[in-house]
Design a protein around this motif. Structure first.
Motif, PDB file in Angstrom:
ATOM      1  N   ALA A 198       0.823  -1.203   0.000  1.00 46.58           N
ATOM      2  CA  ALA A 198       0.000   0.000   0.000  1.00 46.58           C
ATOM      3  C   ALA A 198       0.860   1.257   0.000  1.00 46.58           C
ATOM      4  O   ALA A 198       0.584   2.228  -0.715  1.00 46.58           O
ATOM      5  CB  ALA A 198      -0.938  -0.011   1.209  1.00 46.58           C
ATOM      6  N   LYS A 199       1.920   1.240   0.793  1.00 48.17           N
ATOM      7  CA  LYS A 199       2.823   2.397   0.832  1.00 48.17           C
ATOM      8  C   LYS A 199       3.532   2.585  -0.500  1.00 48.17           C
ATOM      9  O   LYS A 199       3.679   3.713  -0.990  1.00 48.17           O
ATOM     10  CB  LYS A 199       3.840   2.216   1.953  1.00 48.17           C
ATOM     11  CG  LYS A 199       3.254   2.335   3.353  1.00 48.17           C
ATOM     12  CD  LYS A 199       4.336   2.146   4.410  1.00 48.17           C
ATOM     13  CE  LYS A 199       3.792   2.334   5.812  1.00 48.17           C
ATOM     14  NZ  LYS A 199       4.838   2.112   6.850  1.00 48.17           N
ATOM     15  N   SER A 200       3.974   1.471  -1.099  1.00 47.10           N
ATOM     16  CA  SER A 200       4.670   1.546  -2.376  1.00 47.10           C
ATOM     17  C   SER A 200       3.755   2.082  -3.471  1.00 47.10           C
ATOM     18  O   SER A 200       4.153   2.932  -4.278  1.00 47.10           O
ATOM     19  CB  SER A 200       5.208   0.168  -2.759  1.00 47.10           C
ATOM     20  OG  SER A 200       5.823   0.190  -4.021  1.00 47.10           O
ATOM     21  N   ALA A 201       2.514   1.576  -3.504  1.00 43.14           N
ATOM     22  CA  ALA A 201       1.577   2.021  -4.534  1.00 43.14           C
ATOM     23  C   ALA A 201       1.206   3.486  -4.375  1.00 43.14           C
ATOM     24  O   ALA A 201       0.906   4.184  -5.349  1.00 43.14           O
ATOM     25  CB  ALA A 201       0.321   1.160  -4.488  1.00 43.14           C
ATOM     26  N   SER A 202       1.233   3.975  -3.132  1.00 48.38           N
ATOM     27  CA  SER A 202       0.846   5.361  -2.856  1.00 48.38           C
ATOM     28  C   SER A 202       1.989   6.348  -3.009  1.00 48.38           C
ATOM     29  O   SER A 202       1.764   7.565  -3.034  1.00 48.38           O
ATOM     30  CB  SER A 202       0.278   5.462  -1.431  1.00 48.38           C
ATOM     31  OG  SER A 202      -0.808   4.591  -1.247  1.00 48.38           O
ATOM     32  N   VAL A 209      -1.151   7.589   3.884  1.00 48.36           N
ATOM     33  CA  VAL A 209      -1.293   6.242   4.438  1.00 48.36           C
ATOM     34  C   VAL A 209      -0.951   6.274   5.930  1.00 48.36           C
ATOM     35  O   VAL A 209       0.108   6.762   6.322  1.00 48.36           O
ATOM     36  CB  VAL A 209      -0.365   5.241   3.718  1.00 48.36           C
ATOM     37  CG1 VAL A 209      -0.520   3.849   4.311  1.00 48.36           C
ATOM     38  CG2 VAL A 209      -0.660   5.213   2.220  1.00 48.36           C
ATOM     39  N   THR A 210      -1.857   5.748   6.754  1.00 43.93           N
ATOM     40  CA  THR A 210      -1.646   5.629   8.195  1.00 43.93           C
ATOM     41  C   THR A 210      -1.858   4.176   8.597  1.00 43.93           C
ATOM     42  O   THR A 210      -2.812   3.540   8.139  1.00 43.93           O
ATOM     43  CB  THR A 210      -2.625   6.522   8.974  1.00 43.93           C
ATOM     44  OG1 THR A 210      -2.544   7.861   8.481  1.00 43.93           O
ATOM     45  CG2 THR A 210      -2.308   6.504  10.460  1.00 43.93           C
ATOM     46  N   VAL A 211      -0.990   3.641   9.454  1.00 46.82           N
ATOM     47  CA  VAL A 211      -1.033   2.225   9.804  1.00 46.82           C
ATOM     48  C   VAL A 211      -1.121   2.065  11.325  1.00 46.82           C
ATOM     49  O   VAL A 211      -0.355   2.694  12.064  1.00 46.82           O
ATOM     50  CB  VAL A 211       0.210   1.485   9.276  1.00 46.82           C
ATOM     51  CG1 VAL A 211       0.128  -0.008   9.610  1.00 46.82           C
ATOM     52  CG2 VAL A 211       0.368   1.694   7.774  1.00 46.82           C
ATOM     53  N   LEU A 212      -2.034   1.225  11.777  1.00 47.53           N
ATOM     54  CA  LEU A 212      -2.095   0.808  13.183  1.00 47.53           C
ATOM     55  C   LEU A 212      -1.546  -0.604  13.292  1.00 47.53           C
ATOM     56  O   LEU A 212      -2.038  -1.529  12.621  1.00 47.53           O
ATOM     57  CB  LEU A 212      -3.534   0.839  13.696  1.00 47.53           C
ATOM     58  CG  LEU A 212      -4.261   2.189  13.707  1.00 47.53           C
ATOM     59  CD1 LEU A 212      -5.646   2.034  14.327  1.00 47.53           C
ATOM     60  CD2 LEU A 212      -3.461   3.240  14.441  1.00 47.53           C
ATOM     61  N   ASP A 213      -0.513  -0.815  14.129  1.00 45.55           N
ATOM     62  CA  ASP A 213       0.022  -2.156  14.341  1.00 45.55           C
ATOM     63  C   ASP A 213      -0.720  -2.838  15.479  1.00 45.55           C
ATOM     64  O   ASP A 213      -1.688  -2.293  16.036  1.00 45.55           O
ATOM     65  CB  ASP A 213       1.531  -2.114  14.578  1.00 45.55           C
ATOM     66  CG  ASP A 213       1.913  -1.347  15.842  1.00 45.55           C
ATOM     67  OD1 ASP A 213       1.044  -1.150  16.733  1.00 45.55           O
ATOM     68  OD2 ASP A 213       3.093  -0.962  15.965  1.00 45.55           O
ATOM     69  N   GLU A 214      -0.279  -4.024  15.883  1.00 49.88           N
ATOM     70  CA  GLU A 214      -1.026  -4.787  16.869  1.00 49.88           C
ATOM     71  C   GLU A 214      -1.079  -4.087  18.234  1.00 49.88           C
ATOM     72  O   GLU A 214      -2.077  -4.191  18.959  1.00 49.88           O
ATOM     73  CB  GLU A 214      -0.462  -6.207  17.006  1.00 49.88           C
ATOM     74  CG  GLU A 214       0.935  -6.319  17.590  1.00 49.88           C
ATOM     75  CD  GLU A 214       2.042  -6.234  16.556  1.00 49.88           C
ATOM     76  OE1 GLU A 214       3.108  -6.840  16.790  1.00 49.88           O
ATOM     77  OE2 GLU A 214       1.842  -5.551  15.525  1.00 49.88           O
TER      78      GLU A 214
END
Length: 490
Positions: A198-202, A209-214
């Motif tokens: 997703a990061k690469s495509a964006s 792009v924002t990501v929540l980890d576990e």
């Protein structure tokens, strides 16, 4: 990657490996459709019966170029039965796609299908770009897609036709990328690597792009996503992506199911039922590339996309039937079947999406086997509020995808009652697609909403047809994009 351009020249005079023309059928039999190449192929028209050419949809026949044609080969592609107004847009899309599939390994081709206005130009270009798809990631022996396509049309210089080509490229790029993700081996595509994709495509776009980890998911109370992912050594993620124009006319949220592999968890699937479960992340892939397509086309609609990513495995820490999980909004859910995991990750993501108060939310998921039982492998089901459900059906009709409106019967809702929690994650056997929709409805409140179940159409297990290959299809992206485009015109 296949490139396509518009030209206004006589296609019969262009030097290319292949000249593609359309053949339709009516009461008089098969005939080459009028177009820029028609006069040059008069002799060939008389030979169609002897060649066994019928003009039916998906029929592709190659013949030598012959006199008056600069191309080495003429490829005849069928558009099916001709109505009073000639072939429809979807017939052109499929004919161009079938031709492009047949052109694998070819350097160049000229498309001389009927395309005299922007709508037809867009349909032919879309079909060709989608049909030219080849995976090629794991099998080097597969021929490469056709390198260069020229679409011959007398309207090549018209502004609206140029815009239609730009849109077709955005659609073609998006569908190709969705297919690549769906077809990827689950050894290589898991929640963490999906985030990287997703990061690469964006990269290089305006998409954020924002990501929540576990750890962040645990702190945020995302019990559904965490519960599904806890049986895997590869932890879950929730990804938020955003297209944010300067003056948006509306705000739409899109939520996609991203189960990168679904073993069923402790409610283990049979071996045959697991073979294609790499496709269970098709919804998330579709949302990702719909948002990117909206950005590429600069749509005047704010779009927030949510990718609910997890791997459903039966590890030693996997959730158990009878476990109770607490969702992002505080709803407690009793797990009766760990193979009904998609609705859990989707519900958490829906709650997160609705916290930003969008005007409408659409979710897309390979959610239930019951969808395939009810509608087969090419038609998706859509449930939700009447307005958004209707918008999905209308958009699908416009772009050539098939979604059938389905109800959410109130009498099925009690089957989701639990003796120990607010909800159970499964209901009775009857109406499984609908009870899954009713489960999701519990998490959207009064927000206009539609749920798209694409369990069958997201992955083609049979032979290729039209612009659709075997494997991942990318079905749903064009419909979601159509809904967003319609919202941007209001």
């Amino acid at each position: 990657m296949t490139d396509i351009e518009l030209i206004a020249k006589d296609p019969a005079k262009i030097t290319a490996d292949v000249l593609v023309v359309a053949v339709g059928k009516d009461e008089g039999g098969a005939r080459i459709l009028p177009g820029p190449s028609g006069k040059s192929l008069t002799g060939l028209s008389r030979l169609l019966p002897a060649l066994g050419v019928t003009g039916k949809a998906d029929e592709v026949v190659r013949v030598p170029g012959g006199d008056g044609v600069a191309a080495d080969v003429v490829l005849l592609t069928g558009v099916g039965n001709l109505g009073d107004g000639g072939p429809g847009l979807e017939a052109l899309r499929r004919a161009a796609g079938a031709a492009a599939r047949n052109l694998a390994g070819t350097g160049s081709a000229v498309l001389a299908l009927p395309a005299e206005d922007a709508a037809a130009v867009g349909a032919v270009a879309e079909g060709a770009l989608m049909g030219a798809y080849r995976l090629g990631q794991y099998r080097a022996s597969d021929p490469a897609p056709v390198e260069r396509l020229q679409l011959s049309t007398p309207a090549a210089r018209q502004k609206d036709c140029k815009a239609a080509l730009v849109r077709a490229r955005a659609v073609g790029d998006g569908v190709r990328e969705v297919r690549d993700l769906v077809n990827a081996s689950p050894k290589h595509l898991f929640p963490g690597s999906f985030v990287d994709a997703a990061k690469s495509a964006s990269k290089g776009t305006r998409v954020k792009v924002t990501v929540l980890d576990e750890k962040q998911l645990a702190a945020g109370g995302y019990g559904g996503i965490l519960g599904v992912g806890q049986g895997s050594t590869r932890p879950p993620r929730l990804v938020r992506i955003e297209h944010s124009p300067s003056r948006p006319r509306a705000h739409y949220a899109l939520v996609g199911k991203g189960i990168t592999f679904d073993s069923g968890g402790l409610s283990l699937k049979p071996a045959k039922g697991m073979e294609n479960m790499k496709d269970d992340m098709a919804g998330a892939a579709t949302v990702l590339h719909t948002v990117l397509a909206a950005t590429a086309l600069d749509l005047p609609v704010r779009v927030t996309g949510w990718l609910a990513l997890a791997e459903n495995m039966p590890g030693s820490n996997a959730q158990r039937p009878s476990d109770v999980v607490t969702m992002r909004d505080g709803t407690t859910v009793e797990i009766l079947n760990t193979d009904a995991e998609g609705r859990l990750v989707m519900a958490d993501a829906l709650v997160a999406a609705l916290e930003e108060r969008p005007d409408a939310v659409l979710d897309i998921a390979t959610l239930t086997g019951a969808q395939m039982v009810a509608l087969g492998g090419r038609v998706g089901g859509v449930m939700g509020t009447d307005d958004v459900r209707g918008a999905v059906v209308s958009a699908a009709e416009d772009v050539g995808e098939q979604f059938w409106p389905m109800p959410l019967p109130a009498e099925l809702r009690p089957s989701l009652d639990s003796a120990v929690a607010d909800l159970a994650n499964v209901g009775g056997r009857e109406g499984g697609m609908l009870t899954a929709g009713l489960f999701l409805k519990e998490f959207v409140g009064e927000t206009p909403w539609a749920h798209l179940d694409v369990a069958g159409p997201a992955f083609n297990e049979s032979g290729p047809y039209g612009y659709t290959p075997k494997g991942g299809t990318g079905m749903g992206l064009r419909t979601l994009l159509g809904v967003l485009e319609s919202a941007g015109r209001r």
